[in-house]
Scaffold this active site. Structure first.
Site, PDB file in Angstrom:
ATOM      1  N   GLU A  98       0.738  -0.615  -0.026  1.00 22.50           N
ATOM      2  CA  GLU A  98       0.064   0.256   0.061  1.00 22.50           C
ATOM      3  C   GLU A  98       0.670   1.452   0.017  1.00 22.50           C
ATOM      4  OE1 GLU A  98      -2.818  -3.740   1.049  1.00 22.50           O
ATOM      5  OE2 GLU A  98      -0.646  -2.826   1.343  1.00 22.50           O
ATOM      6  N   ASP A 135      -3.666  -2.203   5.422  1.00 24.08           N
ATOM      7  CA  ASP A 135      -4.985  -2.684   6.167  1.00 24.08           C
ATOM      8  C   ASP A 135      -6.019  -3.544   6.046  1.00 24.08           C
ATOM      9  OD1 ASP A 135      -6.228  -2.287   3.285  1.00 24.08           O
ATOM     10  OD2 ASP A 135      -7.746  -1.668   3.447  1.00 24.08           O
TER      11      ASP A 135
END
Length: 360
Positions: free
Chosen positions: A139, A147
């Site tokens: 990410e 996440d």
């Protein structure tokens, strides 16, 4: 509707429910519809006494799942919509359901398994990698923060291996996924059809677990075990600036490469990611971590780096994101703390943890 049009395929095979993510041209990237269908399928399988195990796989030859539908999230965020918030809300709740699913949940993590793909596999009770597996939480490269419970998974890896993987976003193979606690067993890809047939014939949950153990083999050698010394030494601090300094000062050539990778990442995403992993290590449950991650994701969409990172890496593919701010020095502690603060009026917390303040 034929199978080609169904994003999630459900098939009863003997005593197992086989779930196939079915967007092969997108490496089975998750849409909101897919998340809902998965949740419904697991709710049904939990109640069905005829089902002794659930098996998750991905259609096509490229991988289980490349993550969430990043383009859709990008477009919604850029337009100022709220669909991405509802997607994350349902996705994170699905991750929690998978983690507490009472029957063997066998995730076949063959090929590419990234981001949201980790969320629907690595929280399962039986996680199978192959020699083709490439597992990552990438990410920071698109201005986002790990996440789907990924900060908890990485926080629990030995030493500072999880910090290294969280900040760099680097993909690992089977042996390193096992070392980091992202998987349980290595089964050669050519034997997966035999494994799924054995699971279909398993009469009990323990039979299913025994079947997987029976197919497991030693994986090809990994890389991280031999790099523990410099990784643990360089990442065992609480500022990204000091991590980068230690990486650059290290005599290990691989450390210099890691420093170069971090220099190309979003400074905001790097600092928030480090804080998220450190905080996740102190939280008591996956639910509390998911609550924290929902707060972070809700704030990330308010920053320019996510839209810019997706543009540069995925849409225009120029590989030159213009991060704002552009340097680590410009990201102060108050900026980082804002990502973890309770959501404001008119915003809904995820609220998975029993104590609503558990993720503060």
């Amino acid at each position: 509707m034929n199978d080609d049009d169904r994003p999630v395929l459900l098939e009863a095979r003997g005593r197992s429910l086989h779930i196939t993510l079915n967007r092969p041209r997108a490496i089975n990237a998750l849409t909101h519809t897919m998340v809902r269908l998965l949740d419904e399928a697991l709710a049904g399988a939990e109640r069905d006494e005829a089902v002794t195990s659930v098996v998750l796989s991905g259609a096509g030859e490229r991988g289980l799942c490349a993550g969430g539908d990043i383009r859709a999230l990008h477009d919604d965020t850029r337009a100022g919509g709220r669909d991405s918030l509802e997607f994350w809300r349902d996705e994170y709740r699905l991750n929690a359901r998978i983690a507490r699913f009472p029957k063997p949940y066998v995730a076949l993590m063959d090929g590419i398994v990234m981001g949201g793909g980790v969320g629907v596999s690595a929280h399962g009770s039986v996680r199978v990698v192959t020699e083709r597996s490439r597992v990552a939480m990438p990410e920071t490269g698109i201005g986002f923060v790990p996440d789907v419970g990924g900060t908890r998974l990485l926080a629990r890896a030995p030493g500072e291996l999880g910090t290294h993987l969280a900040l760099t976003g680097r993909a690992v193979g089977a042996a390193d996924a096992l070392l980091c606690g992202l998987a349980d067993h290595h089964v050669p890809a050519r034997r997966l059809p035999e494994l799924t047939a054995a699971l279909a014939a398993s009469e009990t949950a323990e039979d299913a677990r025994r079947s997987v153990r029976g197919f497991a083999e030693e994986p090809p050698a990994g890389e991280l075990a031999a790099q523990r010394d410099w990784i643990d030494a360089c990442y065992a601090v609480d500022t990204v600036e000091e991590i980068v300094r230690r990486l650059r000062d290290s005599a290990a050539p691989a450390a210099a490469r890691a420093a170069s990778e971090l220099s190309a990442r979003s400074p905001v995403a790097l600092k928030v990611t480090l804080a998220a992993v450190r905080r996740a290590a102190r939280l008591g449950s996956l639910e509390a971590v998911l609550d924290q991650e929902y707060r972070v994701s809700s704030r990330v969409r308010e920053e320019p780096d996510f839209v810019e990172g997706v543009r540069a890496r995925i849409i225009d593919k120029d590989g030159s994101p213009q991060w704002k701010p552009a340097t680590l020095a410009e990201v102060d502690d108050r900026t980082v703390a804002r990502f973890f603060a309770p959501l404001g009026p008119g915003e809904r917390e995820l609220g998975l943890a029993p104590d609503p303040d558990a993720a503060t």
